[in-house]
Structure formats: structure tokens, C-alpha cells
Design a protein around this motif. Sequence first.
Motif, PDB file in Angstrom:
ATOM      1  N   GLU A 100       0.823  -1.206   0.000  1.00  9.48           N
ATOM      2  CA  GLU A 100       0.000   0.000   0.000  1.00  9.48           C
ATOM      3  C   GLU A 100       0.860   1.260   0.000  1.00  9.48           C
ATOM      4  O   GLU A 100       0.538   2.241  -0.675  1.00  9.48           O
ATOM      5  CB  GLU A 100      -0.931   0.001   1.219  1.00  9.48           C
ATOM      6  CG  GLU A 100      -2.028  -1.046   1.141  1.00  9.48           C
ATOM      7  CD  GLU A 100      -2.861  -1.068   2.410  1.00  9.48           C
ATOM      8  OE1 GLU A 100      -2.280  -1.218   3.498  1.00  9.48           O
ATOM      9  OE2 GLU A 100      -4.093  -0.928   2.304  1.00  9.48           O
ATOM     10  N   GLU A 101       1.965   1.223   0.754  1.00 12.57           N
ATOM     11  CA  GLU A 101       2.859   2.382   0.786  1.00 12.57           C
ATOM     12  C   GLU A 101       3.490   2.619  -0.584  1.00 12.57           C
ATOM     13  O   GLU A 101       3.582   3.768  -1.040  1.00 12.57           O
ATOM     14  CB  GLU A 101       3.956   2.175   1.835  1.00 12.57           C
ATOM     15  CG  GLU A 101       3.470   2.163   3.271  1.00 12.57           C
ATOM     16  CD  GLU A 101       3.171   0.778   3.783  1.00 12.57           C
ATOM     17  OE1 GLU A 101       3.331   0.536   4.994  1.00 12.57           O
ATOM     18  OE2 GLU A 101       2.773  -0.104   2.974  1.00 12.57           O
ATOM     19  N   GLN A 103       2.304   1.750  -3.474  1.00 11.87           N
ATOM     20  CA  GLN A 103       1.279   2.242  -4.383  1.00 11.87           C
ATOM     21  C   GLN A 103       1.048   3.736  -4.188  1.00 11.87           C
ATOM     22  O   GLN A 103       0.917   4.494  -5.158  1.00 11.87           O
ATOM     23  CB  GLN A 103      -0.026   1.485  -4.172  1.00 11.87           C
ATOM     24  CG  GLN A 103      -1.141   1.937  -5.113  1.00 11.87           C
ATOM     25  CD  GLN A 103      -2.428   1.165  -4.892  1.00 11.87           C
ATOM     26  OE1 GLN A 103      -2.520   0.314  -4.023  1.00 11.87           O
ATOM     27  NE2 GLN A 103      -3.430   1.471  -5.695  1.00 11.87           N
ATOM     28  N   SER A 104       1.017   4.171  -2.927  1.00 10.58           N
ATOM     29  CA  SER A 104       0.838   5.596  -2.647  1.00 10.58           C
ATOM     30  C   SER A 104       2.009   6.404  -3.186  1.00 10.58           C
ATOM     31  O   SER A 104       1.818   7.479  -3.768  1.00 10.58           O
ATOM     32  CB  SER A 104       0.693   5.827  -1.140  1.00 10.58           C
ATOM     33  OG  SER A 104       0.527   7.193  -0.850  1.00 10.58           O
ATOM     34  N   ILE A 108       0.532   8.848  -5.983  1.00 16.57           N
ATOM     35  CA  ILE A 108       0.172  10.139  -5.387  1.00 16.57           C
ATOM     36  C   ILE A 108       1.406  10.975  -5.044  1.00 16.57           C
ATOM     37  O   ILE A 108       1.551  12.106  -5.479  1.00 16.57           O
ATOM     38  CB  ILE A 108      -0.682   9.939  -4.114  1.00 16.57           C
ATOM     39  CG1 ILE A 108      -1.982   9.209  -4.456  1.00 16.57           C
ATOM     40  CG2 ILE A 108      -0.990  11.274  -3.448  1.00 16.57           C
ATOM     41  CD1 ILE A 108      -2.839   8.874  -3.253  1.00 16.57           C
ATOM     42  N   TYR A 268      -1.606   1.973   6.767  1.00 14.19           N
ATOM     43  CA  TYR A 268      -1.127   1.071   5.732  1.00 14.19           C
ATOM     44  C   TYR A 268      -0.866  -0.335   6.255  1.00 14.19           C
ATOM     45  O   TYR A 268      -0.186  -1.125   5.606  1.00 14.19           O
ATOM     46  CB  TYR A 268       0.163   1.623   5.112  1.00 14.19           C
ATOM     47  CG  TYR A 268       0.020   2.984   4.476  1.00 14.19           C
ATOM     48  CD1 TYR A 268      -0.794   3.171   3.363  1.00 14.19           C
ATOM     49  CD2 TYR A 268       0.681   4.092   4.991  1.00 14.19           C
ATOM     50  CE1 TYR A 268      -0.929   4.419   2.771  1.00 14.19           C
ATOM     51  CE2 TYR A 268       0.554   5.346   4.412  1.00 14.19           C
ATOM     52  CZ  TYR A 268      -0.251   5.503   3.299  1.00 14.19           C
ATOM     53  OH  TYR A 268      -0.381   6.740   2.720  1.00 14.19           O
ATOM     54  N   ARG A 299      -1.066   8.927   5.102  1.00  9.10           N
ATOM     55  CA  ARG A 299      -0.927  10.155   4.316  1.00  9.10           C
ATOM     56  C   ARG A 299       0.536  10.502   4.025  1.00  9.10           C
ATOM     57  O   ARG A 299       1.062  11.509   4.491  1.00  9.10           O
ATOM     58  CB  ARG A 299      -1.633  11.317   5.007  1.00  9.10           C
ATOM     59  CG  ARG A 299      -3.148  11.169   5.041  1.00  9.10           C
ATOM     60  CD  ARG A 299      -3.839  12.420   5.555  1.00  9.10           C
ATOM     61  NE  ARG A 299      -3.528  13.568   4.711  1.00  9.10           N
ATOM     62  CZ  ARG A 299      -4.170  13.868   3.570  1.00  9.10           C
ATOM     63  NH1 ARG A 299      -5.124  13.077   3.123  1.00  9.10           N
ATOM     64  NH2 ARG A 299      -3.846  14.936   2.876  1.00  9.10           N
ATOM     65  N   GLU A 301       1.643  11.712   1.530  1.00 10.09           N
ATOM     66  CA  GLU A 301       1.718  13.003   0.855  1.00 10.09           C
ATOM     67  C   GLU A 301       1.960  14.137   1.837  1.00 10.09           C
ATOM     68  O   GLU A 301       2.535  15.162   1.490  1.00 10.09           O
ATOM     69  CB  GLU A 301       0.450  13.276   0.033  1.00 10.09           C
ATOM     70  CG  GLU A 301      -0.854  13.284   0.806  1.00 10.09           C
ATOM     71  CD  GLU A 301      -1.526  11.930   0.873  1.00 10.09           C
ATOM     72  OE1 GLU A 301      -2.770  11.891   0.937  1.00 10.09           O
ATOM     73  OE2 GLU A 301      -0.810  10.904   0.851  1.00 10.09           O
TER      74      GLU A 301
END
Length: 323
Positions: A100-101, A103-104, A108, A268, A299, A301
Motif C-alpha cells: 500500500e505504501e 502504491q501511494s 500520489i 497502511y 498520508r 503526501e
Amino acid sequence: MELRTWCAALCAGMVGLVACGGDSGTNEDSGSPGAGNGGSQGQGGDIFGSGTGSFGQGGGSFGNGVSGSTGGTGGSGANSAGCEHVDVVFALDNSSSMDEEKQSMREIVFPAFAQALLDISGIQDFRAAVIDACPLPANFHTRGAAGECSFQSGQAWMDSSSNDLTGEFQCAADLYVDDVECSGNNDDEQPASAVAAALEPPFSQEQNAGFSRENALLVVVVITDEDEQPVPRQEPQAIHDRLVAVKGDAKNVVFLGIGGKTDCEGAYGDADEADNLQRLVDTFAADGRGFFWDLCQGRLEDGLTNALTAIEEACEEFVPVVN
């Protein structure tokens, strides 16, 4: 999707992120945005929002004003202040728990980061390289799990001039690790050590030759849901010194560590306390160049704001060290 579209999408979801500020250190608030005069679409001049900042009036990465003229200065010659070039290395833990990390990061974080770098006044270009968390071998990734990435630069790294920069990063960050020599028994959990090895001989003279430029700021971004576990064992200060040796001055290196502040079940998934990584960040924070983002908070980002603030400040103070 084009990079500007990604940035617009990210901007829309980052309500509340305003002028960047805050103290450095090893907690989740280090380098986080301070209070400013408006939202992410404001008229002012800091990186993500509005207010009066080092960019002058208007012109932040996600603002809609007119760029100011007080960002980085000069920097193309020896002994001149300011930087025009940035070399970025992303080191990603390739554990299955990191899906998941990663992918982020691919979808993003990197697209917005790439645009925001070029929006910092004075920066003309950047290079970006990807490596996993195993230093054997410490060569930059030029292929992903699906095959060769075929960077337009023709090198082992991506260049900001590419018209498919996001696609190239997404390819490389979908890590291909069939060539790694680590056993997988925690010796593949050393992203910062892998970056240091990538920038040292023999890799800096062979597979990664030409990446590190004397007139460029070095930015290191490492992410793991476990901890930095160098093999053989090294103290965080030793890893710091190896990275600084590449640039000759600690102020010419920005280090962003992303890991668990504590053991947690986070946004995550599970994350172990990254004690060594936090201690490594502390060694850079002493010069205002180290920031830690708590993976448990999610987050990624938001952690981007820490790096951008440090990069802007480091560029203003950058002085090439000619070896």
C-alpha cells in the motif's frame, strides 16, 4: 494521467495544508505545515498554500499566484550560493507488507513531489533514482516487475525533462528484485544503507556512474515499515557520515525518513518502531536537514511537505564543495 492533473487532484485532497514550517526532529510533527493565511488554493506564496513566504507574493506549488523572485539564487559555479539542480534517491522497502505504501508513492506522492520540486524558485532540473532496501547489489533500478522501464534519459536514473516522468517512476518503483543477493532475513531492511552504497564505489563508478553532481543538492527519501537494520551493524551516525561524504557538507544533504514512530496498526497496516531510522534522522536534523514522518499516521503526501521545506531552505544555503 498528466503530472499537472495529479497535482491538482492531490491539492483538492489536501485541505488544511498551508504554509510550511515547524520544527525539525523525530516526531510525526517535525517539519509539518504551520498555520498560514488560507487553504491549498490560496493566493500566497508558500509551497502548498497561501501567506507570505520565501517565494514572495504568490506562486507556491499549489497556489495560484504569480511566482516571486526570492527563492534559490545562482548556484551554477563553485563557491556560489544557491542550487539549480537536485539529485533525489528513493529507497523503498520491498516487503510484501509495503504494497500500500509503494502504491501511494507511485500514484500520489511522487507525481506531486516532482511538480513541487520544479516549482521551487531557482531549481532548473532534478534527477530521480530508485533503489530497494538491499545494498547487494546497490544499483539503481532501471526495470520494474513488468519489465524494462526505458528511461528517456538513457541513464540509470530519471530526468525531470522526461515527458513520461510519472510513468517511468511507476515502472521503477514497482520493484524488480530477482537480482538481489540478500537472504530476506532482515538484511533486506536497510534502505538508507543501500542509498549510501549506491553513491559509493564501486557502484558510483560503475552502474550508477554520473548520477551524483557536484553542483546538485542530494535528497534521500527512505521508507520502511520495519527499521533500518544495516548488515554488518552500523550506528546511525556512520550512515549519516557516509551520505555526507558524497556531498562534502552536511548542509548539502536532505534526508526524509518514513517509518513507524512506534509499533502500530496504522493506515497502511502493521509497522514496527523504526528506532534506528529515527536516530538517523536526528543526525541530519542537527543541521536542519532531517525530517521523520510517522508511517502510522498514513498520508505519505503529508510527509512530502517536510522534504519540500527542507529542500527549499537547503537550496538557499547550498554551496558546491569541489573535491
